[in-house]
Enzyme design. Structure first.
Site, short mmCIF file in Angstrom:
data_model
loop_
_atom_site.label_atom_id
_atom_site.label_comp_id
_atom_site.label_asym_id
_atom_site.label_seq_id
_atom_site.Cartn_x
_atom_site.Cartn_y
_atom_site.Cartn_z
N ARG A 19 -6.48 0.63 7.68
CA ARG A 19 -6.07 -0.82 7.23
C ARG A 19 -6.85 -1.69 8.19
O ARG A 19 -6.56 -1.79 9.34
CB ARG A 19 -4.50 -1.11 7.30
CG ARG A 19 -4.11 -2.15 6.50
CD ARG A 19 -2.54 -2.47 6.87
NE ARG A 19 -2.66 -3.08 8.23
CZ ARG A 19 -1.34 -3.13 8.92
NH1 ARG A 19 -0.43 -2.57 8.57
NH2 ARG A 19 -1.50 -3.68 10.12
N HIS A 39 -0.84 -6.15 7.55
CA HIS A 39 0.10 -5.79 6.82
C HIS A 39 0.12 -6.61 5.43
O HIS A 39 0.03 -6.07 4.31
CB HIS A 39 1.36 -5.20 7.38
CG HIS A 39 2.55 -4.87 6.25
ND1 HIS A 39 2.31 -3.66 5.68
CD2 HIS A 39 3.42 -5.40 5.81
CE1 HIS A 39 3.31 -3.49 4.90
NE2 HIS A 39 4.05 -4.75 5.00
N TYR A 92 0.18 -5.76 17.76
CA TYR A 92 0.50 -4.29 18.18
C TYR A 92 -0.95 -3.41 17.75
O TYR A 92 -0.75 -2.25 18.40
CB TYR A 92 1.53 -3.95 17.30
CG TYR A 92 1.34 -4.09 15.77
CD1 TYR A 92 0.55 -3.22 14.82
CD2 TYR A 92 1.54 -5.07 14.93
CE1 TYR A 92 0.27 -3.34 13.54
CE2 TYR A 92 1.31 -5.45 13.70
CZ TYR A 92 0.90 -4.37 12.91
OH TYR A 92 0.36 -4.59 11.71
C1 LIG Z 1 12.99 0.88 1.32
C2 LIG Z 1 12.36 -0.10 2.19
N1 LIG Z 1 12.43 0.02 3.66
C3 LIG Z 1 11.49 -0.84 4.18
C4 LIG Z 1 10.69 -1.67 3.76
C5 LIG Z 1 10.03 -2.67 4.49
N2 LIG Z 1 8.49 -2.32 4.54
C6 LIG Z 1 7.60 -2.97 3.47
S1 LIG Z 1 6.08 -2.22 3.68
C7 LIG Z 1 6.68 -0.88 4.93
C8 LIG Z 1 5.81 -0.30 5.41
C9 LIG Z 1 5.15 0.91 4.41
O1 LIG Z 1 3.98 1.74 4.99
P1 LIG Z 1 3.14 2.42 3.96
O2 LIG Z 1 4.26 3.36 3.40
O3 LIG Z 1 2.19 3.19 5.16
O4 LIG Z 1 2.36 1.52 3.13
P2 LIG Z 1 1.45 0.60 3.71
O5 LIG Z 1 2.04 -0.91 3.81
O6 LIG Z 1 0.64 1.05 4.87
O7 LIG Z 1 0.50 0.63 2.39
C10 LIG Z 1 7.86 -1.21 5.22
C11 LIG Z 1 8.74 -0.36 6.08
C12 LIG Z 1 10.55 -1.69 2.23
N3 LIG Z 1 9.93 -2.43 1.64
N4 LIG Z 1 11.37 -0.78 1.54
#
Ligand SMILES: Cc1ncc(C[n+]2csc(CCOP(=O)(O)OP(=O)(O)O)c2C)c(N)n1
Ligand SMILES: [Mg+2]
Length: 349
Positions: free
Chosen positions: A239, A243, A252
């Protein structure tokens, strides 16, 4: 246990020059969309946006290996896949402005992008099981991130798919981060692909910044999937941006990530220089695609602006058949807030 499909020469794939050009074109088109979407968010056009910069090779390569009738179960991050599948830009923009339905009547089989992490994984297993019941020859590509593998839904979805031979390709795009959590804090497994045998599946890793390798790995995996054997494919990429537009990675993320250069290099530059060297595109190709994409996005923005924005009341619909009391109270509160402040955007989150 798992194979790594590294840098692919075009001759080692099932792609010809025209198909390779289409893939590069869609990567550049997606990048241009991403840049404009970030700029739109900055001027308040939409409340938030999750960029996918750096992940174009992985998403476009995989999208082009899918057959027309295959379902995609995406997240908020998979917009390059949607665009490469043929979802119009207007639809992606309108969704980001809060409308849950697609505006145009395209017939790309795609579920709404999941924001609750990993919830689409059991959904995808269910869609695959339904295909088995109906005898359809289609498959499901379930897109999720590295962070999603720490959710119970990941286990439940892969377990069901494995037990019931659901035709699902679990496509984990490992971009190194789950918001601020680095991949080494996500799992003690040697890799995400290494988890596959626990579900009776093959696990595959692929160089996610090489769209031709991703295309090949996805095509090979889908052949297996259509035979009733689900696969877990880990696409290793990075990435490059934040985010979401609400995030500040400088707090970070190290400027020089401790990852091999192929993980963090720019997939568009890499693909362009390879195809120029192969004589498949000329020097001006990327620039002219960027220009066309700019026009396409401008038209999509204009169209999106002509579509009425979502009503605040919409967030209370579609979850329960009968609205529970607490939700009805919250809806009343929001209605009176909007009545006095005129706009839901005045809300202090
Ligand atoms: C059930 C849930 N827990 C926490 C969140 C908060 N949250 C949003 S994105 C994220 C990280 C996801 O990371 P990843 O699966 O690696 O996907 P990326 O954002 O890197 O595409 C989190 C913890 C959420 N949206 N849903
Ligand atoms: Mg991630």
């Amino acid at each position: 246990m798992h194979r790594v499909i590294g840098e692919r020469d075009l001759t080692e794939t099932r792609l010809d020059g025209e198909a390779a050009r289409t893939i590069l074109r869609d990567m550049v088109r997606a990048r241009r969309f991403d840049e404009r979407a970030i700029a739109l968010q900055r001027r308040g056009w939409m409340s938030g946006y999750p960029p996918f910069r750096g992940q174009e090779g992985s998403q476009v390569g995989a999208a082009h290996a899918m057959a027309e009738g295959d379902w995609l179960a995406p997240t908020y991050r998979a917009n390059a896949m949607l665009l490469a599948r043929g979802v119009p830009m207007t639809d992606v923009l309108v969704y980001r402005r809060g409308r849950e339905e697609f505006h145009s009547d395209h017939d790309v089989p795609v579920l709404p992008g999941a924001v609750p992490i990993a919830t689409q994984i059991p959904h995808a297993a269910g869609v695959g099981m339904a295909m088995n019941y109906t005898g359809a020859d289609d498959a499901v590509v379930c897109y999720f991130g590295d962070g999603a593998t720490s959710e119970g839904d990941f286990h439940e979805g892969l377990n069901f798919a494995g037990v019931f031979d659901a035709p699902v390709l679990f496509f984990c795009e490992n971009n190194g981060w789950a918001i601020s959590v680095p991949e080494e804090r996500q799992t003690a497994s040697e890799s995400i692909a290494a988890k596959a045998p626990a579900y009776g599946m093959e696990g595959v890793q692929v160089d996610g910044n090489d769209p031709f390798a991703v295309h090949e790995a996805t095509a090979l995996s889908l052949e297996r999937v259509r035979g009733g054997e689900p696969v877990l494919l880990e696409s290793l990429t990075y990435r490059q941006g934040a985010h979401t537009t609400a995030d500040d990675p400088s707090r970070y993320a190290p400027e020089e990530p401790d990852l091999p250069a192929w993980r963090t290099a720019d997939p568009i530059e890499r693909t362009e220089s390879y195809l120029v060297e192969q004589g498949v595109v000329d020097d001006g190709f990327v620039e002219s695609v960027r220009e066309d994409a700019g026009e396409e996005i401008t038209a999509a923005i204009e169209e999106a602006e002509s579509i009425p924005p979502a009503e605040p009341d919409d967030v209370f619909d579609y979850v329960f058949a009968e609205t529970p009391r607490e939700l009805a109270d919250q809806r009343e509160w929001l209605r009176s807030f909007v009545a006095t402040h005129g706009d839901v955007n005045e809300l202090d989150y």
